[in-house]
Scaffold this motif. Structure first.
Motif, PDB file in Angstrom:
ATOM      1  N   LEU A 157      36.970  33.738  39.779  1.00  7.04           N
ATOM      2  CA  LEU A 157      37.178  33.846  38.341  1.00  7.04           C
ATOM      3  C   LEU A 157      38.024  35.069  38.042  1.00  7.04           C
ATOM      4  CD1 LEU A 157      33.471  33.289  37.189  1.00  7.04           C
ATOM      5  CD2 LEU A 157      35.261  31.549  37.359  1.00  7.04           C
ATOM      6  N   SER A 158      38.890  34.953  37.055  1.00  6.90           N
ATOM      7  CA  SER A 158      39.716  36.081  36.646  1.00  6.90           C
ATOM      8  C   SER A 158      39.851  36.067  35.121  1.00  6.90           C
ATOM      9  CB  SER A 158      41.099  36.002  37.305  1.00  6.90           C
ATOM     10  OG  SER A 158      41.894  37.098  36.925  1.00  6.90           O
ATOM     11  N   TYR A 159      39.489  37.198  34.504  1.00  4.68           N
ATOM     12  CA  TYR A 159      39.593  37.303  33.037  1.00  4.68           C
ATOM     13  C   TYR A 159      40.515  38.464  32.695  1.00  4.68           C
ATOM     14  CZ  TYR A 159      38.429  37.405  28.100  1.00  4.68           C
ATOM     15  OH  TYR A 159      38.507  37.366  26.722  1.00  4.68           O
ATOM     16  N   GLU A 160      41.563  38.153  31.934  1.00  8.07           N
ATOM     17  CA  GLU A 160      42.550  39.151  31.548  1.00  8.07           C
ATOM     18  C   GLU A 160      42.215  39.695  30.158  1.00  8.07           C
ATOM     19  OE1 GLU A 160      47.355  39.391  30.730  1.00  8.07           O
ATOM     20  OE2 GLU A 160      46.580  37.897  32.154  1.00  8.07           O
ATOM     21  N   PHE A 161      41.613  40.882  30.126  1.00  9.64           N
ATOM     22  CA  PHE A 161      41.268  41.508  28.858  1.00  9.64           C
ATOM     23  C   PHE A 161      42.523  41.951  28.105  1.00  9.64           C
ATOM     24  CE2 PHE A 161      37.324  41.785  31.172  1.00  9.64           C
ATOM     25  CZ  PHE A 161      36.356  41.624  30.196  1.00  9.64           C
ATOM     26  N   SER A 162      43.493  42.439  28.840  1.00 12.56           N
ATOM     27  CA  SER A 162      44.760  42.874  28.256  1.00 12.56           C
ATOM     28  C   SER A 162      45.814  42.849  29.352  1.00 12.56           C
ATOM     29  CB  SER A 162      44.630  44.288  27.670  1.00 12.56           C
ATOM     30  OG  SER A 162      44.382  45.232  28.699  1.00 12.56           O
ATOM     31  N   GLU A 163      47.029  43.240  29.006  1.00  8.94           N
ATOM     32  CA  GLU A 163      48.086  43.276  30.013  1.00  8.94           C
ATOM     33  C   GLU A 163      47.787  44.309  31.094  1.00  8.94           C
ATOM     34  OE1 GLU A 163      51.815  43.928  28.171  1.00  8.94           O
ATOM     35  OE2 GLU A 163      51.878  41.982  27.151  1.00  8.94           O
ATOM     36  N   LYS A 164      46.919  45.276  30.760  1.00 10.22           N
ATOM     37  CA  LYS A 164      46.638  46.356  31.710  1.00 10.22           C
ATOM     38  C   LYS A 164      45.351  46.160  32.496  1.00 10.22           C
ATOM     39  CE  LYS A 164      49.168  50.156  29.528  1.00 10.22           C
ATOM     40  NZ  LYS A 164      49.092  51.577  29.092  1.00 10.22           N
ATOM     41  N   PHE A 165      44.402  45.390  31.957  1.00 12.09           N
ATOM     42  CA  PHE A 165      43.081  45.340  32.580  1.00 12.09           C
ATOM     43  C   PHE A 165      42.658  43.901  32.841  1.00 12.09           C
ATOM     44  CE2 PHE A 165      38.379  45.306  32.326  1.00 12.09           C
ATOM     45  CZ  PHE A 165      38.123  46.131  33.410  1.00 12.09           C
ATOM     46  N   THR A 166      42.283  43.624  34.109  1.00  9.22           N
ATOM     47  CA  THR A 166      41.826  42.302  34.528  1.00  9.22           C
ATOM     48  C   THR A 166      40.560  42.461  35.357  1.00  9.22           C
ATOM     49  OG1 THR A 166      44.110  41.499  34.605  1.00  9.22           O
ATOM     50  CG2 THR A 166      42.444  40.171  35.717  1.00  9.22           C
ATOM     51  N   LEU A 167      39.587  41.574  35.100  1.00 13.85           N
ATOM     52  CA  LEU A 167      38.333  41.575  35.845  1.00 13.85           C
ATOM     53  C   LEU A 167      38.245  40.288  36.663  1.00 13.85           C
ATOM     54  CD1 LEU A 167      35.797  43.400  36.092  1.00 13.85           C
ATOM     55  CD2 LEU A 167      34.699  41.924  34.389  1.00 13.85           C
ATOM     56  N   ASN A 168      37.880  40.420  37.957  1.00 12.56           N
ATOM     57  CA  ASN A 168      37.842  39.283  38.864  1.00 12.56           C
ATOM     58  C   ASN A 168      36.485  39.184  39.549  1.00 12.56           C
ATOM     59  OD1 ASN A 168      40.876  38.962  38.646  1.00 12.56           O
ATOM     60  ND2 ASN A 168      40.792  40.932  39.686  1.00 12.56           N
ATOM     61  N   PHE A 169      36.099  37.955  39.903  1.00 18.29           N
ATOM     62  CA  PHE A 169      34.857  37.740  40.648  1.00 18.29           C
ATOM     63  C   PHE A 169      35.109  36.691  41.733  1.00 18.29           C
ATOM     64  CE2 PHE A 169      31.041  35.156  41.412  1.00 18.29           C
ATOM     65  CZ  PHE A 169      30.200  36.148  41.915  1.00 18.29           C
ATOM     66  N   LEU A 170      34.679  37.006  42.946  1.00 18.27           N
ATOM     67  CA  LEU A 170      34.740  36.077  44.071  1.00 18.27           C
ATOM     68  C   LEU A 170      33.336  35.872  44.594  1.00 18.27           C
ATOM     69  CD1 LEU A 170      36.312  34.439  46.227  1.00 18.27           C
ATOM     70  CD2 LEU A 170      36.484  36.560  47.553  1.00 18.27           C
ATOM     71  N   GLY A 171      32.869  34.616  44.631  1.00 19.89           N
ATOM     72  CA  GLY A 171      31.517  34.318  45.081  1.00 19.89           C
ATOM     73  C   GLY A 171      31.507  33.191  46.090  1.00 19.89           C
ATOM     74  N   ASN A 172      30.554  33.255  47.022  1.00 16.75           N
ATOM     75  CA  ASN A 172      30.433  32.231  48.047  1.00 16.75           C
ATOM     76  C   ASN A 172      28.967  32.010  48.397  1.00 16.75           C
ATOM     77  OD1 ASN A 172      31.570  30.575  50.439  1.00 16.75           O
ATOM     78  ND2 ASN A 172      30.181  32.019  51.426  1.00 16.75           N
ATOM     79  N   PHE A 173      28.596  30.743  48.540  1.00 14.76           N
ATOM     80  CA  PHE A 173      27.260  30.370  49.014  1.00 14.76           C
ATOM     81  C   PHE A 173      27.445  29.332  50.109  1.00 14.76           C
ATOM     82  CE2 PHE A 173      23.730  27.389  49.087  1.00 14.76           C
ATOM     83  CZ  PHE A 173      22.644  28.240  49.228  1.00 14.76           C
ATOM     84  N   SER A 174      26.845  29.585  51.280  1.00 10.70           N
ATOM     85  CA  SER A 174      27.004  28.680  52.412  1.00 10.70           C
ATOM     86  C   SER A 174      25.657  28.438  53.059  1.00 10.70           C
ATOM     87  CB  SER A 174      27.978  29.276  53.433  1.00 10.70           C
ATOM     88  OG  SER A 174      28.091  28.444  54.565  1.00 10.70           O
ATOM     89  N   LEU A 175      25.367  27.179  53.359  1.00 13.06           N
ATOM     90  CA  LEU A 175      24.110  26.812  54.005  1.00 13.06           C
ATOM     91  C   LEU A 175      24.419  25.847  55.146  1.00 13.06           C
ATOM     92  CD1 LEU A 175      21.028  26.857  54.173  1.00 13.06           C
ATOM     93  CD2 LEU A 175      20.990  24.979  52.508  1.00 13.06           C
ATOM     94  N   ASN A 176      24.094  26.266  56.363  1.00  7.68           N
ATOM     95  CA  ASN A 176      24.278  25.431  57.548  1.00  7.68           C
ATOM     96  C   ASN A 176      22.914  25.099  58.142  1.00  7.68           C
ATOM     97  OD1 ASN A 176      26.951  25.927  57.082  1.00  7.68           O
ATOM     98  ND2 ASN A 176      27.365  26.899  59.043  1.00  7.68           N
ATOM     99  N   ASN A 177      22.550  23.834  58.126  1.00  9.13           N
ATOM    100  CA  ASN A 177      21.340  23.367  58.800  1.00  9.13           C
ATOM    101  C   ASN A 177      21.762  22.597  60.037  1.00  9.13           C
ATOM    102  OD1 ASN A 177      19.314  24.344  57.033  1.00  9.13           O
ATOM    103  ND2 ASN A 177      19.797  22.709  55.577  1.00  9.13           N
ATOM    104  N   TYR A 178      21.300  23.081  61.173  1.00  9.47           N
ATOM    105  CA  TYR A 178      21.739  22.523  62.450  1.00  9.47           C
ATOM    106  C   TYR A 178      20.518  22.012  63.214  1.00  9.47           C
ATOM    107  CZ  TYR A 178      23.941  22.386  67.093  1.00  9.47           C
ATOM    108  OH  TYR A 178      24.420  21.991  68.314  1.00  9.47           O
TER     109      TYR A 178
END
Length: 815
Positions: free
Chosen positions: A287-308
């Protein structure tokens, strides 16, 4: 001969032509700043530039079109263009504001080449054929990069191991699970290729702005969407869905991917009969939210489940020579139940102080919860096969050399939490740029090991190798049964790290020759506390530098040299020895890199090509020697080894077929180590020769029917040794690794083939195809299973063969 005939049979599929080509470029303003959201159109086909001002559009081949570059804040620029022999040159423009005069320039991407960084086309990644199709699969076609396990996404680079590679996504370092033993347990790579925008890779001599590892850097950028779209891919191996879009007046952009993977199609083609129920699931979002031309907030998330869930039933393997064939038959009981749960979240903020100064702050946390539980009993028979053609028992086992059983038990649990906070900055003015950063990281690992192995041969329980009275079977031991291996440990380890770097970059001219150089230094200080024992604080300093020159010659050539003192502070895996004990005083492994290279860009058949060559040498000290079992690395947890690696990499890439990039790569490597002054032997990653081909093509009269070929040949690596054995006594190599994967797909809908009516009008992209993995059904081995011959006490290395020929069907759509 059969292999040659099969290749000739498929050869006509590759002899294709094409009716379109790809035009790429960059759109900047007069201050050399990229312009985002510039519309590039011709007829009814169009695209827009990304945040870096880059664009890519497919145009007719050798047909004049009118390109229109438009933006609300800039003057519209129109250009008539023919996609002929100059289609390989990056066509870029400088747009002027409403009151300025328009300029046009043609640029070549020399900066990245000068830094020794390979840029990989995302379109190639999406089309490449392989069991683990994606970014890593493309890397394995490059010189200097190898992996003999098609079920794994891990890779070795220029003699290093899996733990020596840096992986970044949007500037955030990515980690991999700790306990995974085999490639079939991995399931999915962290990198979701449907979310990728840019791919940069360095195989050595990389800059100070990257972290403290010994081998390579893979730098991935996830894209910020410019349109609303959903992409779905499905095959017999699994499925994925990706959604992207912009919201809140285009201030919020989001891309989310969900993937499911099932490797049973490959496992069922192996030599072991099993009941196999894998479930690999992965969810990622950016996710990326641009508050203004100078300030941007980003989020990177991951969920992984391996059943073997794995229940082996039987195994039948023939090996040896034609004159002296042997056969191993194994019957299993029991099962393995593993679970790997990983969660990752990173929040970053980009702040543009002014046109010359930007800051990025990032906070991230990675958690992995892993369970490795198995009880597997195996009864085996190692016998001689009747090789007498005239015998009635020809091909059958007529004499048993070894009969025995083995019981493996494990209840291993690991919980690791890695937290870090970092701040990075860039100061750029003209052709001079400064990069700097500081990072704090804390690692908290809790590891519970309960693992033992019992071995019985002809009714005699095999004692541990180090036992003082191990004279079986001649003198049976009447004491209590002792496991051949027995590890019972509980490790609680905390590692605190502080690292920083500063780097200077400049691009200038020496007389009429263009030069690029950067100088930088990294430092890291860390301390380890394990099981109540604290280490002394350790510090490393890593200076690095690069220099490149592009002579003002008629021929387009670039020469570069890079290197430095690289260090790799120990991770938890490197602190734990073969017996599960923790050595908190393990020092950082060190390596002096020297890399020289040359890029030569030229025209052949009126199409663009590039020849890249690199020579390298690594002098390694304080090495932490290791052994490899499939993808599991087990370290000695000491620094009594020294080593070296040297080699040559050559790659020729270009449009062998107009409009489609393909390449041929060749690598030579020699890497050896000296463990505790016992003399030099080959390292586990000593892959002498590497040859790879990645080829794309079109059918002449049916341009939407496309073919992709992936060929790899690697010479054999050392086959390892039995547990507790001296590796100096086992220096035989595995057989050479040879593999050919072929894919054929038909494009129903894409950017150049749109429908306004009918059911296909709902799609932006639609394709379907077939993939043939291991086309020639070659038996490749990854490791050895060691079996004891009770008569001679000889250990036989039984090759563990990888996957056979597999046919897969896939379909892809975007709407």
């Amino acid at each position: 001969m059969k292999k040659i005939l099969l290749f000739l049979y498929f050869l006509p599929v590759f002899a294709f032509a094409q009716k379109t080509t790809i035009l790429k470029g960059t759109v900047n303003d007069k201050n050399k700043q990229p312009i985002e959201q510039v519309s590039i159109k011709y007829n009814n086909v169009g695209t827009t530039t990304d945040k870096n001002g880059n664009y890519s559009i497919r145009i007719p081949f050798k047909e004049e079109i009118t390109l229109v570059f438009s933006h609300l804040a800039y003057r519209t620029f129109t250009k008539k263009y023919i996609g002929n022999s100059r289609n390989g040159v990056r066509y870029s423009v400088v747009l002027s504001s409403k009151t300025e005069e328009l300029k046009e320039i043609v640029i070549k991407d020399n900066v990245r080449n000068a830094q020794g960084i390979k840029k990989i086309d995302v379109a190639v990644v999406k089309n490449v054929i392989g069991p683990n199709a994606g970014v890593e699969n493309v890397l394995m076609t490059l010189p200097g990069v190898s992996n003999n396990n098609e079920l794994s996404t891990q890779y070795n680079v220029r003699g290093g191991n899996f733990d020596e590679n840096l992986v970044y996504v949007n500037g955030i370092e990515i980690y991999r699970p700790f306990l995974i033993r085999s490639g079939q347990q991995e399931g999915l790579s962290f990198i979701n290729s449907n979310m990728v925008q840019n791919i940069n890779f360095s195989a050595g001599g990389f800059q100070a702005k990257y972290g403290d590892k010994l081998s390579s850097v893979l730098d991935i950028t996830y894209k910020k969407p410019t349109e609303t779209a959903t992409t779905i891919d499905a095959s017999l191996l699994g499925a994925s869905a990706t959604f992207e879009g912009q919201f809140l007046n285009k201030k919020l952009s989001t891309i989310t991917g969900v993937r499911y993977r099932d490797n049973s199609l490959f496992v069922n083609s192996k030599q072991i009969e099993t009941n196999f129920k894998p479930k690999f699931t992965d969810v990622q979002t950016y996710l990326s939210y641009e508050f203004s031309e100078k300030f941007t907030l980003n989020f990177l998330g991951n969920f992984s489940l391996n059943n073997y869930d794995y229940q082996p039933i039987s195994r039948r393997t023939r090996f040896g020579t034609v004159a002296d064939p042997l056969e191993l038959i194994v019957f299993y009981s029991g099962q393995e139940q593993d679970k790997y749960l990983t969660m990752f979240g990173a929040l970053s903020a980009d702040y543009k102080v002014n046109n010359h100064f930007t800051l990025t702050a990032t906070a991230s946390r990675y958690n992995t919860q892993e369970e490795e539980h198995f009880d597997i009993a195996a009864a085996y028979n190692l016998g001689e096969v009747d090789a007498n053609i005239g015998s009635e028992n020809f091909g059958e086992v007529d004499f048993s050399q070894g009969i025995g059983s083995q019981l493996n038990h494990a209840r291993n649990d690991l919980d690791a939490l890695i937290t870090n906070v970092q701040v990075k900055g860039t100061i750029k003015k003209g052709d001079i740029q400064w990069n700097f950063g500081v990072k704090y990281q804390k690692e908290d690992i809790r590891d519970r090991i309960r693992e033992w192995e019992m071995i019985d041969s002809l009714g005699f329980s095999i004692r541990p190798p180090y036992h003082t009275s191990n004279n079986q079977p001649y003198q049976p031991f009447e004491g209590e049964i002792t496991p051949y291996q027995n590890i019972r440990k509980e490790n609680n380890v905390a590692i605190n790290r502080v690292s920083a770097f500063v780097q200077f970059n400049q691009r200038s001219f020496w007389n009429e020759h263009e030069v690029f150089y950067n100088l930088g230094v990294r430092t890291q200080s860390w301390s380890v506390t394990g099981n109540g024992i604290a280490s002394k604080n350790q510090t490393i300093i890593s200076p690095r530098g690069q220099f490149a020159i592009k002579p003002n010659w008629d021929k387009d050539m670039l020469f570069r040299i890079s290197g430095g003192w690289y260090s790799q502070p120990p991770s938890y895996r490197e602190l734990r020895d073969f017996n599960g004990d923790i050595n908190v005083d393990v020092k950082a492994q060190k390596s002096i890199h020297l890399v020289t290279g040359m890029d030569y860009s030229f025209q052949m058949w009126d199409r663009p090509f590039k020849l890249t060559t690199e020579m390298y040498y690594k002098d390694l000290s304080d090495v932490n020697a290791y052994s490899i079992d499939n993808v599991r690395i087990r370290y000695r947890a000491d620094n009594v080894t020294k080593a070296y690696a040297t080699g040559l990499d050559v790659r020729l890439n270009g449009e062998f077929v107009p409009g489609s990039e393909s390449w041929v790569s060749l690598g030579y490597l020699k890497t050896e180590e000296n463990i505790d002054n016992q003399g030099y032997i080959a390292r586990p990653s000593d892959q002498r020769i590497k040859f790879g081909i990645l080829f794309q093509d079109y059918v002449p009269n049916l341009p939407n029917l496309k073919a992709y070929l992936n060929l790899v040949y690697n010479t054999g690596v050392p086959g390892g040794s039995p547990s507790y054995a001296n590796v100096y006594d086992y220096q035989s190599r595995l057989r050479d690794y040879k593999r050919a994967d072929l894919g054929v797909s038909y494009i129903f809908v894409d950017a150049n083939k749109q429908y306004t009516t009918g059911w296909m009008s709902k799609f932006k992209e639609l394709s379907a195809g077939l993939e043939l993995f291991n086309m020639f059904d070659i038996q490749n081995s990854i490791t050895n299973t060691w079996v004891r011959d009770v008569y001679s006490k000889t250990q036989f290395g039984i090759p563990n063969f990888m996957t056979g020929r597999v046919l897969n069907f896939k379909v892809g759509m975007k709407f």
